[in-house]
Design a protein around this motif. Structure first.
Motif, PDB file in Angstrom:
ATOM      1  N   PHE A 121      33.693  44.561  45.167  1.00  0.00           N
ATOM      2  CA  PHE A 121      34.933  45.433  44.877  1.00  0.00           C
ATOM      3  C   PHE A 121      35.381  46.222  46.048  1.00  0.00           C
ATOM      4  CE2 PHE A 121      36.767  49.351  42.893  1.00  0.00           C
ATOM      5  CZ  PHE A 121      37.513  48.827  41.687  1.00  0.00           C
ATOM      6  N   PRO A 122      36.707  46.603  46.056  1.00  0.00           N
ATOM      7  CA  PRO A 122      37.097  46.999  47.422  1.00  0.00           C
ATOM      8  C   PRO A 122      36.596  48.466  47.508  1.00  0.00           C
ATOM      9  CG  PRO A 122      38.902  46.484  45.982  1.00  0.00           C
ATOM     10  CD  PRO A 122      37.638  46.314  45.031  1.00  0.00           C
ATOM     11  N   ARG A 123      36.461  48.785  49.027  1.00  0.00           N
ATOM     12  CA  ARG A 123      35.925  49.771  49.388  1.00  0.00           C
ATOM     13  C   ARG A 123      36.869  50.915  49.593  1.00  0.00           C
ATOM     14  NH1 ARG A 123      33.264  46.460  54.436  1.00  0.00           N
ATOM     15  NH2 ARG A 123      31.503  45.443  53.301  1.00  0.00           N
ATOM     16  N   PRO A 124      36.618  52.107  49.402  1.00  0.00           N
ATOM     17  CA  PRO A 124      37.722  53.238  49.407  1.00  0.00           C
ATOM     18  C   PRO A 124      38.423  53.004  50.506  1.00  0.00           C
ATOM     19  CG  PRO A 124      35.234  53.938  48.983  1.00  0.00           C
ATOM     20  CD  PRO A 124      35.190  52.559  49.075  1.00  0.00           C
ATOM     21  N   ARG A 125      37.816  52.904  51.668  1.00  0.00           N
ATOM     22  CA  ARG A 125      38.805  53.080  52.831  1.00  0.00           C
ATOM     23  C   ARG A 125      40.076  51.972  52.905  1.00  0.00           C
ATOM     24  NH1 ARG A 125      38.448  56.103  56.914  1.00  0.00           N
ATOM     25  NH2 ARG A 125      36.329  56.559  56.356  1.00  0.00           N
ATOM     26  N   GLU A 126      39.732  50.817  52.309  1.00  0.00           N
ATOM     27  CA  GLU A 126      40.817  49.890  52.303  1.00  0.00           C
ATOM     28  C   GLU A 126      41.793  50.189  51.200  1.00  0.00           C
ATOM     29  OE1 GLU A 126      38.487  48.168  54.683  1.00  0.00           O
ATOM     30  OE2 GLU A 126      37.645  48.745  52.729  1.00  0.00           O
ATOM     31  N   ILE A 127      41.468  50.841  50.125  1.00  0.00           N
ATOM     32  CA  ILE A 127      42.353  51.470  49.141  1.00  0.00           C
ATOM     33  C   ILE A 127      43.286  52.699  49.744  1.00  0.00           C
ATOM     34  CG2 ILE A 127      43.057  52.545  47.024  1.00  0.00           C
ATOM     35  CD1 ILE A 127      42.058  49.709  46.715  1.00  0.00           C
ATOM     36  N   ALA A 128      42.527  53.329  50.296  1.00  0.00           N
ATOM     37  CA  ALA A 128      43.190  54.641  50.966  1.00  0.00           C
ATOM     38  C   ALA A 128      44.150  54.124  51.988  1.00  0.00           C
ATOM     39  CB  ALA A 128      42.282  55.491  51.862  1.00  0.00           C
ATOM     40  N   GLU A 129      43.930  53.166  52.994  1.00  0.00           N
ATOM     41  CA  GLU A 129      44.772  52.459  54.010  1.00  0.00           C
ATOM     42  C   GLU A 129      45.903  51.792  53.483  1.00  0.00           C
ATOM     43  OE1 GLU A 129      42.238  50.779  56.774  1.00  0.00           O
ATOM     44  OE2 GLU A 129      41.483  52.578  57.657  1.00  0.00           O
ATOM     45  N   ALA A 130      45.867  51.131  52.240  1.00  0.00           N
ATOM     46  CA  ALA A 130      47.007  50.477  51.691  1.00  0.00           C
ATOM     47  C   ALA A 130      48.007  51.370  51.444  1.00  0.00           C
ATOM     48  CB  ALA A 130      46.261  49.770  50.431  1.00  0.00           C
ATOM     49  N   GLY A 131      47.743  52.527  50.762  1.00  0.00           N
ATOM     50  CA  GLY A 131      49.081  53.551  50.616  1.00  0.00           C
ATOM     51  C   GLY A 131      49.435  53.369  49.121  1.00  0.00           C
ATOM     52  N   VAL A 132      50.280  54.035  48.561  1.00  0.00           N
ATOM     53  CA  VAL A 132      50.795  54.005  47.247  1.00  0.00           C
ATOM     54  C   VAL A 132      51.832  52.916  47.331  1.00  0.00           C
ATOM     55  CG1 VAL A 132      52.285  55.091  45.571  1.00  0.00           C
ATOM     56  CG2 VAL A 132      50.276  56.383  46.753  1.00  0.00           C
ATOM     57  N   ALA A 133      52.712  52.872  48.136  1.00  0.00           N
ATOM     58  CA  ALA A 133      53.793  51.771  48.035  1.00  0.00           C
ATOM     59  C   ALA A 133      53.158  50.148  47.865  1.00  0.00           C
ATOM     60  CB  ALA A 133      54.549  51.992  49.163  1.00  0.00           C
ATOM     61  N   GLU A 134      52.193  50.157  48.934  1.00  0.00           N
ATOM     62  CA  GLU A 134      51.348  48.683  48.933  1.00  0.00           C
ATOM     63  C   GLU A 134      50.750  48.352  47.572  1.00  0.00           C
ATOM     64  OE1 GLU A 134      48.160  46.420  51.636  1.00  0.00           O
ATOM     65  OE2 GLU A 134      49.725  47.740  52.490  1.00  0.00           O
ATOM     66  N   LEU A 135      49.926  49.337  47.208  1.00  0.00           N
ATOM     67  CA  LEU A 135      49.403  49.235  45.751  1.00  0.00           C
ATOM     68  C   LEU A 135      50.163  48.939  44.616  1.00  0.00           C
ATOM     69  CD1 LEU A 135      46.577  52.310  46.102  1.00  0.00           C
ATOM     70  CD2 LEU A 135      46.438  49.977  46.304  1.00  0.00           C
ATOM     71  N   ARG A 136      51.350  49.699  44.628  1.00  0.00           N
ATOM     72  CA  ARG A 136      52.385  49.458  43.535  1.00  0.00           C
ATOM     73  C   ARG A 136      52.612  47.565  43.633  1.00  0.00           C
ATOM     74  NH1 ARG A 136      56.613  52.149  41.648  1.00  0.00           N
ATOM     75  NH2 ARG A 136      56.603  50.319  40.336  1.00  0.00           N
ATOM     76  N   GLY A 137      52.283  46.820  44.637  1.00  0.00           N
ATOM     77  CA  GLY A 137      52.784  45.390  44.685  1.00  0.00           C
ATOM     78  C   GLY A 137      51.415  44.903  43.634  1.00  0.00           C
TER      79      GLY A 137
END
Length: 317
Positions: free
Chosen positions: A169-185
């Motif tokens: 499962f993804p680590r919190p830092r990778e999700i935080a560094e991805a940012g909202v715009a990238e997560l939309r993808g």
């Protein structure tokens, strides 16, 4: 350098490994024909290890053999791997009090007989539990699985063993560094991307992480986690059940749960959340396990031949 370690785990009987593992979304059955082993990539505080778990014995005398493959695993990391496997598969749970209570409810007693020995599976962190809840909000189980797989394979740590790549499962830092715009993808709505990103930041910025709620009473757990944006009572109940292993959590607001209770206990008649909450008290103080057995019936279509009305329930499509 890849090293191998093995150890045995003795779950509390009764224990049905297949039924329990099928209830744990990250255990994958081996790809070989006839394989009876299950695999999961463990994230041991930064070190990765592939766990291959095989069942020996039977429900009354169960034993798990765990094989670990990882890069230069230390003894503390192997000990942590054991603790994670035991938590993921709920090996320490004593099902007997729940089974005794269920004997007074013909529908639940039939589910117990159908899924006898199925332990409640858990997640490894509050962060992971809430993240999964956010990903699954207002989506069908099949769509949620697709999005979850995409998230894991994009942001999750990975390890290749014998030519096959496994993901954690993804680590919190990778999700935080991805940012909202990238997560939309990741096929997420704007709001869900914001919720997930905010959750990762909260995990990183909270002293001790979100798992610090483990020492709090139920009411305080609910207060703490619902203070996070995008986390309501439904998600808070999943935190208590799946992350913290609290025995009497019940996810009010879950449409699938409401549907299976309606089918088995009310002849398909629609229920309100308030009515379901009141009715669920019949399974207290074991509502977490009762929920697991109800969802197993919904997921598999099994155990639905006994209903309160005495007629067969409709198998969910």
């Amino acid at each position: 350098m890849m090293t191998a370690h093995s150890f045995l785990v003795q779950p509390a009987a009764p224990f049905d490994f297949e039924a329990t593992s099928e209830n744990q979304p990250y255990f994958r059955k081996g790809q070989e024909d006839g394989s009876d082993s299950y695999r999961r990539l463990l994230d041991l505080e930064g070190t990765l290890a592939l766990a291959t778990v095989q069942f020996n014995g039977d429900a009354s005398s169960p034993e798990l053999r765990v094989e670990l493959a990882g890069n230069e695993l230390t003894k503390p990391e192997v000990s942590l791997a054991r603790a994670q496997i035991e938590k993921l598969l709920g090996t320490g749970q004593d099902l007997r009090p729940f089974y005794e209570s269920a004997s007074e409810d013909p529908v639940m007693a039939n589910l117990v007989e159908t899924f006898y020995g199925m332990h409640q599976t858990l997640s490894l962190s509050v962060f992971e539990t809430i993240a999964q809840a956010i990903l699954g909000q207002q989506l069908s189980a099949s769509v949620a699985r697709v999005i979850r797989a995409l998230m894991i394979e994009t942001y999750g740590p990975r390890l290749t063993v014998q030519g096959e790549t496994h993901y954690a499962f993804p680590r919190p830092r990778e999700i935080a560094e991805a940012g909202v715009a990238e997560l939309r993808g990741m096929k997420l709505s704007q709001r869900k991307a914001e919720y997930l990103h905010g959750l990762a930041l909260a995990e990183l910025e909270t002293p001790g992480g979100l798992d610090r709620v483990a020492v709090l009473p139920d009411e305080e757990v609910i207060k703490e986690v619902t203070s996070l944006r995008g986390v309501g009572m439904w998600s808070a109940q999943w935190v208590m059940s799946r992350a913290l292993g609290r025995p009497d959590a019940f996810p009010i607001g879950d449409l699938a749960l409401r549907r299976i209770v309606s089918q088995l206990y009310f002849g398909g008649e629609a229920l309100t959340d308030a009515e379901l909450a009141d009715y669920s008290l019949r399974w207290a103080p074991f509502r977490s396990l009762a929920t697991s057995y109800l969802f197993a019936a919904l997921r598999t279509g099994k155990g639905q031949e006994v209903t309160v009305s005495g007629s067969s329930a409709c198998t969910p499509g």
